[in-house]
Scaffold this motif. Structure first.
Motif, PDB file in Angstrom:
ATOM      1  N   LEU A  13       0.847  -1.197   0.000  1.00 23.54           N
ATOM      2  CA  LEU A  13       0.000   0.000   0.000  1.00 23.54           C
ATOM      3  C   LEU A  13       0.880   1.242   0.000  1.00 23.54           C
ATOM      4  O   LEU A  13       1.876   1.306   0.725  1.00 23.54           O
ATOM      5  CB  LEU A  13      -0.895   0.011   1.234  1.00 23.54           C
ATOM      6  N   ASP A  14       0.479   2.216  -0.799  1.00 24.46           N
ATOM      7  CA  ASP A  14       1.242   3.455  -0.923  1.00 24.46           C
ATOM      8  C   ASP A  14       0.611   4.510  -0.018  1.00 24.46           C
ATOM      9  O   ASP A  14      -0.539   4.902  -0.234  1.00 24.46           O
ATOM     10  CB  ASP A  14       1.196   3.897  -2.396  1.00 24.46           C
ATOM     11  N   PRO A  15       1.345   4.988   0.989  1.00 27.21           N
ATOM     12  CA  PRO A  15       0.757   5.959   1.928  1.00 27.21           C
ATOM     13  C   PRO A  15       0.401   7.280   1.261  1.00 27.21           C
ATOM     14  O   PRO A  15      -0.326   8.094   1.852  1.00 27.21           O
ATOM     15  CB  PRO A  15       1.845   6.156   2.988  1.00 27.21           C
ATOM     16  N   GLY A  38       4.630   1.308   1.653  1.00 30.46           N
ATOM     17  CA  GLY A  38       5.818   1.941   1.077  1.00 30.46           C
ATOM     18  C   GLY A  38       5.544   2.592  -0.257  1.00 30.46           C
ATOM     19  O   GLY A  38       4.546   2.304  -0.920  1.00 30.46           O
ATOM     20  N   GLY A  39       6.435   3.481  -0.623  1.00 31.95           N
ATOM     21  CA  GLY A  39       6.347   4.180  -1.910  1.00 31.95           C
ATOM     22  C   GLY A  39       7.603   4.996  -2.078  1.00 31.95           C
ATOM     23  O   GLY A  39       8.459   5.010  -1.183  1.00 31.95           O
ATOM     24  N   THR A  40       7.711   5.653  -3.209  1.00 33.48           N
ATOM     25  CA  THR A  40       8.936   6.421  -3.435  1.00 33.48           C
ATOM     26  C   THR A  40       8.777   7.877  -3.022  1.00 33.48           C
ATOM     27  O   THR A  40       9.614   8.420  -2.325  1.00 33.48           O
ATOM     28  CB  THR A  40       9.345   6.354  -4.927  1.00 33.48           C
ATOM     29  N   ASP A  41       7.675   8.493  -3.475  1.00 29.61           N
ATOM     30  CA  ASP A  41       7.551   9.928  -3.200  1.00 29.61           C
ATOM     31  C   ASP A  41       6.302  10.246  -2.371  1.00 29.61           C
ATOM     32  O   ASP A  41       5.370   9.445  -2.295  1.00 29.61           O
ATOM     33  CB  ASP A  41       7.559  10.750  -4.506  1.00 29.61           C
ATOM     34  N   ASN A  42       6.317  11.407  -1.750  1.00 27.20           N
ATOM     35  CA  ASN A  42       5.207  11.877  -0.907  1.00 27.20           C
ATOM     36  C   ASN A  42       4.865  10.910   0.227  1.00 27.20           C
ATOM     37  O   ASN A  42       3.701  10.794   0.612  1.00 27.20           O
ATOM     38  CB  ASN A  42       3.950  12.150  -1.757  1.00 27.20           C
ATOM     39  N   ALA A 126       9.773   3.834 -13.902  1.00 27.20           N
ATOM     40  CA  ALA A 126       9.315   3.833 -12.503  1.00 27.20           C
ATOM     41  C   ALA A 126       9.932   5.009 -11.760  1.00 27.20           C
ATOM     42  O   ALA A 126      11.090   5.371 -11.991  1.00 27.20           O
ATOM     43  CB  ALA A 126       9.700   2.530 -11.818  1.00 27.20           C
ATOM     44  N   LYS A 127       9.133   5.563 -10.847  1.00 27.11           N
ATOM     45  CA  LYS A 127       9.646   6.694 -10.048  1.00 27.11           C
ATOM     46  C   LYS A 127      10.910   6.280  -9.308  1.00 27.11           C
ATOM     47  O   LYS A 127      11.869   7.039  -9.227  1.00 27.11           O
ATOM     48  CB  LYS A 127       8.580   7.118  -9.034  1.00 27.11           C
ATOM     49  N   ALA A 128      10.862   5.077  -8.745  1.00 36.35           N
ATOM     50  CA  ALA A 128      12.000   4.614  -7.936  1.00 36.35           C
ATOM     51  C   ALA A 128      13.268   4.522  -8.792  1.00 36.35           C
ATOM     52  O   ALA A 128      14.368   4.798  -8.312  1.00 36.35           O
ATOM     53  CB  ALA A 128      11.676   3.264  -7.313  1.00 36.35           C
TER      54      ALA A 128
HETATM   55 MG    MG Z   1       4.571   5.295  -5.060  1.00 38.88          MG
END
Ligand code: MG
Ligand SMILES: CC(C)=CCC/C(C)=C/CC/C(C)=C/CC/C(C)=C/CC/C(C)=C/CC/C(C)=C/CC/C(C)=C/COP(=O)(O)OP(=O)(O)O
Ligand code: 1GP
Length: 229
Positions: A13-15, A38-42, A126-128
């Motif tokens: 899940l992306d917060p 988890g996620g990469t941004d925000n 991908a952002k990551a």
């Molecule tokens: Mg993300």
């Protein structure tokens, strides 16, 4: 101690994204082995805390924080997974940020489950991938990264990451061929039972993220696809 060796399926899940209570309940009751946040941004403290509380209030299941920023680490998770991006062009994404994190938390780590993940990011869009200034590996590079994850760094997880795109099954198969003790995680573009089964043929654990926000019913079906023999 999380029983990661027995897992087959994780929902991520992306917060930074909204999810309704109804969908969150379905996800938590799906039979998945763990929820990873988890996620990469925000990724913010508030976003992480909101999801953790909403999950833990109503459900008993393993909840992992995949740490991507020092700004959003909170207690209460069952384990903390720390990415090390093996194919980044910058050593900082592999070593230095993790070193800083350990330095900061070293006196609090005794009872915390920290699991390091050797990431190999294969989707240039991908952002990551962009965020970590990664270099696109070919299949021989991936085999070598998998070998290094197990035999050089002794990492518990090698993560073949196609975030947002369904990956190349042969790449996943070749990565698995290099691994015995290190677990192979596969994530990226899994949208249905067929995808889930195909990648699970080679990966120890599959991770489903984005499709939860696009088509919850199809995403939920991926659990049974890999957990029922
Ligand atoms: Mg993300
Ligand atoms: C008491 C208490 C709370 C103790 C806690 C102890 C603890 C957890 C200590 C941590 C110590 C430590 C080592 C910290 C370092 C953490 C850190 C900042 C590591 C860097 C991780 C990293 C390389 C991040 C880069 C981005 C990345 C690889 C993220 C992984 C997730 C991912 C790929 C998400 C999905 O990708 P995305 O491209 O965003 O996809 P969407 O487009 O769908 O969003
Ligand atoms: O979001 P998707 O494309 O399902 O990928 C899952 C996970 O590997 C992302 O870090």
């Amino acid at each position: 101690m999380t029983m990661m060796r027995e897992w087959k399926h994780i929902f991520k899940l992306d917060p930074a994204k909204d999810i309704s209570d109804e969908h969150l309940d379905l996800i938590c009751s799906s039979g998945t082995d763990a929820i990873m946040i988890g996620g990469t941004d925000n990724v913010t403290l508030d976003g992480v805390e909101d999801l953790l509380l909403r999950i833990k209030q109503k459900h008993v299941l393993v909840c992992i924080l995949e740490v991507s920023t020092m700004e959003a680490i909170i207690p209460g998770f069952d384990a903390y997974y720390i990415p090390m991006v093996l194919n980044s062009k910058e050593k900082s994404w592999m070593m230095d940020i993790q070193h800083q994190g350990i330095k900061e938390y070293i006196d609090f780590l005794d009872y915390t489950e920290l699991i390091f993940e050797g990431y190999c990011i294969l989707n240039e869009n991908a952002k990551a991938f962009k965020y970590t200034n990664s270099k696109l590996p070919d299949i021989e590079d991936v085999r070598a990264y998998a070998y290094m994850a197990e035999h050089v760094f002794h990492l518990p997880i090698f993560y073949v990451e196609y975030s947002g795109k369904y990956g190349d099954v042969e790449v996943v198969k070749q990565a698995k061929g290099q691994l015995e003790s290190t677990l192979l995680f596969y994530g990226g573009g899994i949208k249905n039972s067929h995808h889930a089964k195909e990648m699970k043929e080679h990966a120890d654990v599959i991770i489903v993220g984005n499709h939860l926000y696009d088509n919850i019913d199809e995403a939920l079906e991926t659990v049974a696809a890999v957990k029922v023999k």
